[in-house]
Design an enzyme around this catalytic site. Structure first.
Site, PDB file in Angstrom:
ATOM      1  N   MET A  18       7.790 -15.601 -10.292  1.00 10.25           N
ATOM      2  CA  MET A  18       6.516 -15.770  -9.571  1.00 10.25           C
ATOM      3  C   MET A  18       5.606 -14.570  -9.848  1.00 10.25           C
ATOM      4  O   MET A  18       5.511 -13.633  -9.056  1.00 10.25           O
ATOM      5  CB  MET A  18       6.797 -15.935  -8.076  1.00 10.25           C
ATOM      6  N   ASP A  19       4.924 -14.621 -10.971  1.00  8.91           N
ATOM      7  CA  ASP A  19       4.116 -13.499 -11.449  1.00  8.91           C
ATOM      8  C   ASP A  19       2.633 -13.754 -11.204  1.00  8.91           C
ATOM      9  O   ASP A  19       2.140 -14.853 -11.475  1.00  8.91           O
ATOM     10  CB  ASP A  19       4.374 -13.302 -12.945  1.00  8.91           C
ATOM     11  N   GLY A  20       1.938 -12.744 -10.705  1.00 10.23           N
ATOM     12  CA  GLY A  20       0.482 -12.836 -10.598  1.00 10.23           C
ATOM     13  C   GLY A  20      -0.081 -12.759  -9.195  1.00 10.23           C
ATOM     14  O   GLY A  20      -1.294 -12.930  -9.010  1.00 10.23           O
ATOM     15  N   SER A 238       4.832 -17.801 -14.455  1.00  6.40           N
ATOM     16  CA  SER A 238       3.388 -17.958 -14.326  1.00  6.40           C
ATOM     17  C   SER A 238       2.645 -16.800 -14.972  1.00  6.40           C
ATOM     18  O   SER A 238       3.240 -15.805 -15.382  1.00  6.40           O
ATOM     19  CB  SER A 238       3.009 -18.056 -12.834  1.00  6.40           C
TER      20      SER A 238
END
Length: 293
Positions: A18-20, A238
């Site tokens: 879960m990047d960003g 992501s």
């Protein structure tokens, strides 16, 4: 849409990096904590899509051990959010309740604050009877820590196995005495009578067969944190990044990586659908590669 997808193979296990969240907060001029909150909310939506689609296991990289190095206020925010979301997941009518989801928290949980650790243990205990779907939340996790932990446990298991067998041999035959002088904290000992000295941690010569007993890949996999789930089918990260960031390094050897450009709070149903379509297109090739290896 799910009906169309169900004509092809549906992955059993999907994992998300879960990047960003912080970039999302910066993009919309929000506080970092609000960016993480948006990320947690989107996780519930994406997990629901997965279970509706027929995916049985979903793993989410929620908090790395390295994240403890972030500013104390951000770490506290994330821990508070974790407590809040665990409570929400346990409420009647939640995603967990609706889909019969078993919650599993994966990682070195001893590193977490006591209240978060207790909440995670409570959630796992309450949902232990569920078996329709599984949500694995990796918190205080890195893959290198998982592998080191598995090696340590495997070595201890192997040493204990040898000690137990030797003890049983002494009891049955009554011909040998236990040698206690060579015992140390790690369980190594000299056994002049039997000739079964442990020379290397995790490696032992079986005197009955003359073979060397060592830690195997199967031993490591059995002691992994992720041993509770089947092999990974699809990894989704992501924000367009293609790094694994110390996540499931052991488990991703045969898994395709899909990296949509959307930041995690913006990742939606279509991104998930395209990831599954790509998996279906390469399914035959992936199965062939796995058989060859």
């Amino acid at each position: 849409m799910f009906g169309v997808l169900s004509v092809g193979p549906i992955p059993t296990h999907v994992a998300f990096i879960m990047d960003g969240n912080r970039r999302y907060a910066k993009k919309y001029k929000l506080d970092k904590c609000d960016g993480h909150r948006a990320g947690f909310m989107n996780l519930i939506a994406v997990v629901s899509y997965c279970f509706e689609m027929g995916v049985k296991y979903v793993t989410a990289y929620a908090f790395s051990i390295d994240n403890f190095k972030r500013r104390p206020d951000e770490v506290k925010c994330l821990m508070d959010l974790m407590l809040e979301k665990i409570d929400e997941l346990l409420k009647e009518g939640s995603t967990v309740d609706r889909y019969g989801v078993r919650l599993l928290f994966i990682g070195n949980l001893s590193l977490l604050p006591d209240n978060v650790q207790s909440a995670a243990e409570k959630a796992m205990k309450i949902t232990a009877c569920h078996n329709k779907a599984f949500l694995l939340i990796c918190i205080a996790y890195t893959s290198t820590d998982e592998i080191a932990h598995a090696i340590e446990l495997s070595c201890k298991d192997k040493i204990q196995e040898v000690i137990n067998e030797d003890s049983g041999h002494v009891t049955d035959e009554g011909k040998k005495e236990k040698e206690t002088k060579g015992m140390d904290e790690g369980g190594d000992r000299d056994s002049g009578d039997s000739g079964s000295t442990i020379t290397t941690v995790g490696e032992q010569e079986d005197t009955s067969t003359g073979e060397t007993r060592a830690v195997t890949v199967a031993d490591l996999e059995r002691n992994m944190y992720m041993a509770v789930a089947p092999g990974l089918d699809v990894m989704i990260r992501s924000s367009g990044e293609t790094r694994l960031s110390n996540f499931l390094l052991w488990q991703t050897w045969g898994s395709p990586l899909y990296a949509p450009r959307a930041l995690w709070p913006e990742l939606g149903l279509l991104d998930l659908v395209w990831a599954v379509v790509k998996y279906q297109r390469s399914y035959s090739y992936l199965q062939k590669q796995m058989k060859m290896s």
